[in-house]
Design a protein around this motif. Structure first.
Motif, PDB file in Angstrom:
ATOM      1  N   CYS A 227      40.091 -27.311  66.278  1.00 45.63           N
ATOM      2  CA  CYS A 227      39.956 -26.639  67.697  1.00 45.63           C
ATOM      3  C   CYS A 227      39.735 -28.060  68.698  1.00 45.63           C
ATOM      4  O   CYS A 227      40.614 -27.713  69.832  1.00 45.63           O
ATOM      5  CB  CYS A 227      38.792 -25.912  67.724  1.00 45.63           C
ATOM      6  N   LEU A 228      39.048 -29.063  68.505  1.00 47.30           N
ATOM      7  CA  LEU A 228      38.995 -29.921  69.372  1.00 47.30           C
ATOM      8  C   LEU A 228      40.021 -30.818  69.435  1.00 47.30           C
ATOM      9  O   LEU A 228      40.163 -31.601  70.501  1.00 47.30           O
ATOM     10  CB  LEU A 228      37.543 -30.866  68.971  1.00 47.30           C
ATOM     11  N   ALA A 229      41.206 -30.916  68.486  1.00 44.88           N
ATOM     12  CA  ALA A 229      42.421 -31.622  68.717  1.00 44.88           C
ATOM     13  C   ALA A 229      43.459 -30.872  69.660  1.00 44.88           C
ATOM     14  O   ALA A 229      44.438 -31.554  70.238  1.00 44.88           O
ATOM     15  CB  ALA A 229      43.116 -31.777  67.332  1.00 44.88           C
ATOM     16  N   ARG A 230      43.075 -29.681  70.302  1.00 39.89           N
ATOM     17  CA  ARG A 230      43.907 -28.852  71.203  1.00 39.89           C
ATOM     18  C   ARG A 230      43.799 -29.907  72.701  1.00 39.89           C
ATOM     19  O   ARG A 230      42.824 -30.423  73.026  1.00 39.89           O
ATOM     20  CB  ARG A 230      43.376 -27.835  71.477  1.00 39.89           C
ATOM     21  N   PRO A 231      45.170 -29.963  73.125  1.00 37.54           N
ATOM     22  CA  PRO A 231      45.305 -30.975  74.328  1.00 37.54           C
ATOM     23  C   PRO A 231      44.195 -30.188  75.292  1.00 37.54           C
ATOM     24  O   PRO A 231      43.959 -31.142  76.296  1.00 37.54           O
ATOM     25  CB  PRO A 231      46.732 -30.668  74.788  1.00 37.54           C
ATOM     26  N   ALA A 232      44.228 -28.808  75.535  1.00 40.83           N
ATOM     27  CA  ALA A 232      43.282 -28.390  76.643  1.00 40.83           C
ATOM     28  C   ALA A 232      42.238 -28.921  76.406  1.00 40.83           C
ATOM     29  O   ALA A 232      41.310 -28.831  77.640  1.00 40.83           O
ATOM     30  CB  ALA A 232      43.539 -26.763  76.630  1.00 40.83           C
ATOM     31  N   PHE A 233      41.618 -28.882  75.347  1.00 43.27           N
ATOM     32  CA  PHE A 233      39.940 -29.486  75.329  1.00 43.27           C
ATOM     33  C   PHE A 233      40.218 -30.893  75.635  1.00 43.27           C
ATOM     34  O   PHE A 233      39.174 -31.306  76.458  1.00 43.27           O
ATOM     35  CB  PHE A 233      39.577 -29.310  73.874  1.00 43.27           C
TER      36      PHE A 233
END
Length: 227
Positions: free
Chosen positions: A202-208
């Protein structure tokens, strides 16, 4: 004759956030959840930065009764509480929730599960370790808090076994759950490889990454001068 069709003006959403917080809280203030949701949805926004004096002002209390962050407004609504705001945004974007009613209901369920079934125990542990570390009562109480956290994480790990996300693909439920899991101490989360991988996914998402940097930038700019 050419007729021009005017496009209605859509007010830019505003999210309240702190101008600065102590280092231990940086990257963990809950406006991050709203920023992340807006980034996932591709909705531009502006941050309304507040300080200690603003928290107690009449104007801000009219927006956020408890003087906390985040509060949100977009010309159509004014609201507060990160979970409520993220659920509101999930109805605006299929990046955050499916279009069908059953899918939206499942997203709501997981958002509330993260906030009600897991976060209170995780927050209790964080409060014990950060604000009451070394106090005599924590020696007896902390193992009980850890036990409850572990019990909840075990149930979540069982659900996620063989799944990438809570409901087949990334939704607002995963967004909120991942922010809760960020506050679980690494040594405890390490007992659950499925949850470690899920949190990392989840935290690897660019939006994060964009949301996190947007929160951290004002803290760097407004850091108190060194004594």
């Amino acid at each position: 004759m050419t007729t021009q069709v005017s496009t209605p003006h859509v007010p830019t959403p505003h999210v309240s956030a702190f101008r600065w917080v102590p280092p231990f809280a940086q990257g963990h203030v809950r406006d991050l959840r709203v920023r992340w949701a807006l980034e996932e949805a591709g909705i531009p926004y502006e941050a309304t930065l507040i300080g200690r004096d603003d928290q107690t002002s009449e104007d801000y209390r009219a927006w956020q009764p408890f003087g906390q962050v985040p509060a949100y407004r977009d010309g159509g609504v004014e609201m507060f509480e990160s979970g409520a705001i993220v659920l509101y945004l999930s109805r605006k974007s299929t990046a955050l929730a499916p279009e069908d009613e059953a899918g939206r209901a499942r997203v709501t369920t997981w958002v509330l599960a993260a906030l009600n079934s897991i976060e209170p125990h995780v927050s209790g542990l964080a409060s014990t370790d950060i604000f009451h570390k070394g106090e005599a009562w924590t020696i007896e109480r902390r193992p009980q808090i850890v036990e409850m956290v572990v019990m909840r994480l075990q149930a979540l790990s069982n659900w996620l076994a063989g799944k990438d996300y809570l409901d087949g693909r990334f939704t607002a439920g995963d967004l909120i759950m991942a922010t809760v899991l960020r506050d679980v101490p690494d040594d405890i989360l390490a007992r659950f490889p499925t949850l470690e991988a899920y949190r990392a996914r989840c935290l690897a998402r660019p939006a994060f990454a964009r949301a996190l940097e947007a929160q951290l930038a004002p803290f760097r700019q407004n850091a108190p001068a060194a004594a």
